[in-house]
Design a protein around this motif. Structure first.
Motif, PDB file in Angstrom:
ATOM      1  N   TYR A  39       2.053   7.631  -1.869  1.00 49.57           N
ATOM      2  CA  TYR A  39       2.803   7.540  -0.567  1.00 49.57           C
ATOM      3  C   TYR A  39       3.420   6.323  -0.231  1.00 49.57           C
ATOM      4  N   VAL A  40       4.442   6.309   0.376  1.00 47.34           N
ATOM      5  CA  VAL A  40       4.956   5.058   1.023  1.00 47.34           C
ATOM      6  C   VAL A  40       5.002   5.109   2.720  1.00 47.34           C
ATOM      7  N   ASN A  41       5.050   3.904   3.339  1.00 39.98           N
ATOM      8  CA  ASN A  41       5.089   4.188   4.543  1.00 39.98           C
ATOM      9  C   ASN A  41       6.670   3.868   5.129  1.00 39.98           C
ATOM     10  N   MET A  42       7.017   4.710   5.965  1.00 41.51           N
ATOM     11  CA  MET A  42       8.565   4.526   6.294  1.00 41.51           C
ATOM     12  C   MET A  42       8.492   4.222   7.971  1.00 41.51           C
ATOM     13  N   PRO A  43       8.597   3.070   8.598  1.00 42.53           N
ATOM     14  CA  PRO A  43       8.376   2.523   9.930  1.00 42.53           C
ATOM     15  C   PRO A  43       9.670   2.704  10.693  1.00 42.53           C
TER      16      PRO A  43
END
Length: 279
Positions: free
Chosen positions: A264-268
């Motif tokens: 997963y990647v974090n998308m702020p």
């Protein structure tokens, strides 16, 4: 609710800019990020002086925000999603459970199919930048009840927090140099900063607008990311210019570079809400 279960308004206009959302963009739009529950609760809080009877989600797309509104407002409140794009509305109907008090209608925000002074709340999430502001704001004032609430929300990618989001936005800006990460599309097909504050300050029938912001992060898998990319009109323009293989190869490489061990990647994001009332 079946895909055919939405109403066609006689007041629909030929709003060509919304054809950008035909086909695959509509099919993948459900993967786009929603809005933090706090932002929807803020709309409810702004209605404390009212007993809302009808809440309308303008430019509702596939109904993500429409369903969020239904979850927060009183069950007796009627929720209506309006959108000028038939493909989006078919997706909205198919994704909406039949027991929810939601209906969908095909209509532009500039020519709403409602009587004067009949709507308690007008909300638009990630859509109002596509409205013709010269027509929309007078139309909003026409249909709203006295002291009715107008809520305009949008998500801003918080690329300043670095990581994957920053690199993802760089891909957008590289292939579509007229785009900037804090800008949004316009009805004529260009890009510009959001004009909501300027436009609201010039309205003589709307007043007391205020702004609230919420920071949050979405954790995204590769499959969800690629669906989001397929639903992006900016990415669609990049693909038109250099081809899908090149653009999506860069998106995948950026994902692999930043993905955590679980994939997963974090998308702020920062969600901004602008609220006004009818005089």
């Amino acid at each position: 609710m079946s895909p055919e279960n939405y109403e066609l308004s006689a007041k629909t206009t030929d709003h060509n800019s919304w054809k950008d959302f035909d086909g695959k963009i509509a099919e993948n739009w459900h993967a786009m990020p929603g809005y933090p529950s706090e932002s929807v609760q803020a709309i409810v809080a702004h209605c404390s002086h009212l007993k809302p009877a009808i809440v309308v989600d303008l430019g509702c797309g596939t109904g993500t925000f429409t369903r969020q509104l239904a979850a927060e407002f009183d069950p007796g409140c009627k929720i209506i999603g309006l959108d000028p794009n038939a493909d989006m509305l078919k997706q909205a109907a198919s994704l909406t459970e039949g027991d929810l008090n939601i209906s969908y209608r095909k209509s532009a925000a500039e020519t709403m199919p409602f009587d004067n002074g009949s709507i308690s709340v007008l909300a638009a999430a990630g859509a109002a930048h596509r409205f013709d502001s010269l027509s929309f704001y007078p139309e909003a004032a026409r249909v709203m009840v006295e002291s009715g609430v107008l809520a305009l929300l949008h998500n801003r990618p918080d690329a300043d927090r670095g990581g994957f989001m920053s690199e993802y936005m760089e891909i957008h800006e590289h292939y579509v140099p007229e785009y900037r990460r804090d800008w949004h599309s316009t009805p004529c097909g260009g890009y510009c900063p959001l004009p909501y504050e300027r436009d609201l300050s010039n309205q003589d029938k709307l007043e007391a607008f205020s702004i609230q912001r919420w920071s949050w992060t979405e954790r995204v898998s590769e499959a969800t990311l690629l669906a989001q990319a397929l639903s992006s009109t900016v990415i669609a323009r990049a693909v038109h210019r250099v081809g899908q293989e090149k653009v999506f190869s860069e998106v995948r490489n950026a994902f692999i570079k930043h993905a955590d061990p679980d994939g997963y990647v974090n998308m702020p994001y920062v969600t901004e809400g602008i609220f006004a009332t009818k005089k």
